[in-house]
Design a protein around this motif. Structure first.
Motif, PDB file in Angstrom:
ATOM      1  N   SER A 180       0.828  -1.211   0.000  1.00 46.73           N
ATOM      2  CA  SER A 180       0.000   0.000   0.000  1.00 46.73           C
ATOM      3  C   SER A 180       0.861   1.260   0.000  1.00 46.73           C
ATOM      4  CB  SER A 180      -0.921   0.009   1.230  1.00 46.73           C
ATOM      5  OG  SER A 180      -1.872  -1.017   1.141  1.00 46.73           O
ATOM      6  N   VAL A 181       1.955   1.221   0.762  1.00 43.13           N
ATOM      7  CA  VAL A 181       2.896   2.357   0.782  1.00 43.13           C
ATOM      8  C   VAL A 181       3.531   2.519  -0.596  1.00 43.13           C
ATOM      9  CG1 VAL A 181       5.050   3.250   1.770  1.00 43.13           C
ATOM     10  CG2 VAL A 181       3.365   2.140   3.258  1.00 43.13           C
ATOM     11  N   LEU A 182       3.965   1.402  -1.178  1.00 39.85           N
ATOM     12  CA  LEU A 182       4.576   1.431  -2.508  1.00 39.85           C
ATOM     13  C   LEU A 182       3.585   1.945  -3.556  1.00 39.85           C
ATOM     14  CD1 LEU A 182       6.490  -1.986  -2.494  1.00 39.85           C
ATOM     15  CD2 LEU A 182       7.524   0.295  -2.474  1.00 39.85           C
ATOM     16  N   ASP A 183       2.314   1.608  -3.359  1.00 36.45           N
ATOM     17  CA  ASP A 183       1.278   2.043  -4.303  1.00 36.45           C
ATOM     18  C   ASP A 183       1.171   3.562  -4.323  1.00 36.45           C
ATOM     19  OD1 ASP A 183      -0.600   1.614  -6.238  1.00 36.45           O
ATOM     20  OD2 ASP A 183      -2.265   1.304  -4.852  1.00 36.45           O
ATOM     21  N   TYR A 184       1.270   4.192  -3.151  1.00 37.68           N
ATOM     22  CA  TYR A 184       1.208   5.648  -3.094  1.00 37.68           C
ATOM     23  C   TYR A 184       2.435   6.294  -3.738  1.00 37.68           C
ATOM     24  CZ  TYR A 184      -3.071   6.069  -0.370  1.00 37.68           C
ATOM     25  OH  TYR A 184      -4.392   6.049   0.018  1.00 37.68           O
ATOM     26  N   ILE A 185       3.604   5.666  -3.568  1.00 33.47           N
ATOM     27  CA  ILE A 185       4.824   6.153  -4.237  1.00 33.47           C
ATOM     28  C   ILE A 185       4.662   6.032  -5.748  1.00 33.47           C
ATOM     29  CG2 ILE A 185       7.312   5.773  -4.559  1.00 33.47           C
ATOM     30  CD1 ILE A 185       7.377   4.708  -1.656  1.00 33.47           C
ATOM     31  N   PHE A 186       4.075   4.907  -6.187  1.00 33.03           N
ATOM     32  CA  PHE A 186       3.811   4.653  -7.604  1.00 33.03           C
ATOM     33  C   PHE A 186       2.852   5.696  -8.174  1.00 33.03           C
ATOM     34  CE2 PHE A 186       1.326   2.407 -10.914  1.00 33.03           C
ATOM     35  CZ  PHE A 186       2.363   2.013 -11.757  1.00 33.03           C
ATOM     36  N   ILE A 187       1.807   6.004  -7.410  1.00 34.44           N
ATOM     37  CA  ILE A 187       0.825   7.017  -7.834  1.00 34.44           C
ATOM     38  C   ILE A 187       1.501   8.371  -7.992  1.00 34.44           C
ATOM     39  CG2 ILE A 187      -1.197   8.343  -7.071  1.00 34.44           C
ATOM     40  CD1 ILE A 187      -2.165   5.694  -5.701  1.00 34.44           C
ATOM     41  N   LEU A 188       2.334   8.738  -7.026  1.00 32.63           N
ATOM     42  CA  LEU A 188       3.026  10.027  -7.058  1.00 32.63           C
ATOM     43  C   LEU A 188       4.001  10.108  -8.231  1.00 32.63           C
ATOM     44  CD1 LEU A 188       3.033  12.603  -5.320  1.00 32.63           C
ATOM     45  CD2 LEU A 188       5.029  11.689  -4.125  1.00 32.63           C
ATOM     46  N   ALA A 189       4.764   9.022  -8.442  1.00 37.49           N
ATOM     47  CA  ALA A 189       5.723   8.991  -9.552  1.00 37.49           C
ATOM     48  C   ALA A 189       4.995   9.083 -10.892  1.00 37.49           C
ATOM     49  CB  ALA A 189       6.555   7.703  -9.494  1.00 37.49           C
ATOM     50  N   GLY A 190       3.883   8.372 -11.017  1.00 43.84           N
ATOM     51  CA  GLY A 190       3.095   8.414 -12.245  1.00 43.84           C
ATOM     52  C   GLY A 190       2.505   9.783 -12.499  1.00 43.84           C
ATOM     53  N   PHE A 191       2.082  10.447 -11.429  1.00 40.14           N
ATOM     54  CA  PHE A 191       1.521  11.796 -11.555  1.00 40.14           C
ATOM     55  C   PHE A 191       2.559  12.757 -12.135  1.00 40.14           C
ATOM     56  CE2 PHE A 191       1.131  16.063  -9.777  1.00 40.14           C
ATOM     57  CZ  PHE A 191      -0.139  16.416 -10.178  1.00 40.14           C
TER      58      PHE A 191
END
Length: 202
Positions: free
Chosen positions: A86-97
């Protein structure tokens, strides 16, 4: 029309905030983070979670409390990995943004003199904001479910399913929109190069 301009104004400001070169650097760093999270984070952590017989995507696809409870019980021994994902998912979302926003910003600057074509990166940026928002919400509902497995509100399942549906609907438009914008920029650059070469020959 005024409302549409007001909607696009924040993304225009973001695009104009720094130079295309800086946007390019941000895009490269974001791309590396994007790929790094997938290869070094998602892949090994997901493998550990799937040893339980289920994955977090199974949880997100579950539509009833009985299904969710069964999956949560199976995931209990690997719950640390589920939390890490879940933490990695938020990092992924931020990087994708930042990756999509920076690419669209470069495209926006390139298409600035084309009144109609410039709408494509602007719409793409709005889609990016929307898809990342619903992705974040989906992740939040999942976290609220597995952090309170005994007494979570059943409505969280519906919110999770709805957020996932909207997210994927937006993503299916968002990615082709970025692809179209990139193709247009390449065509315009190629046309400019060809025109410049023709002028030189004259």
């Amino acid at each position: 029309m005024q409302r549409l301009n007001a909607l696009f104004r924040p993304v225009e400001r973001y695009a104009d905030a720094v130079s295309p070169k800086t946007h390019g650097i941000v895009a490269v760093v974001s791309l590396c983070s994007f790929i790094g999270v997938i290869v070094l984070g998602f892949v090994p952590v997901t493998r550990q979670i799937e040893m339980s017989g289920y994955s977090t995507s199974d949880l997100q696809d579950a539509t009833s409390r009985a299904e969710v409870d069964t999956i949560l019980q199976a995931l209990e021994p690997v719950m640390d990995h589920v939390m890490l994902l879940s933490v990695l998912d938020y990092i992924f979302i931020l990087a994708g943004f930042f990756l999509f926003f920076s690419l669209h910003s470069i495209i926006l600057n390139t298409l600035d003199s084309h009144d109609r074509l410039v709408l494509i990166p602007k719409i793409g940026m709005i889609l990016t904001i929307s898809s990342r928002l619903f992705d974040s919400l989906e992740n939040l509902w999942v976290i609220l479910i597995y952090t309170n497995p005994e007494d979570y509100a059943t409505v969280l399942i519906s919110l999770m399913n709805a957020s996932e549906t909207v997210k994927w609907t937006l993503v299916r438009v968002e990615y082709p929109m970025l692809g179209l914008a990139i193709v247009l920029v390449l065509l315009i650059r190629f046309t400019s190069l060809f025109d410049g070469h023709s002028e030189h020959l004259r």
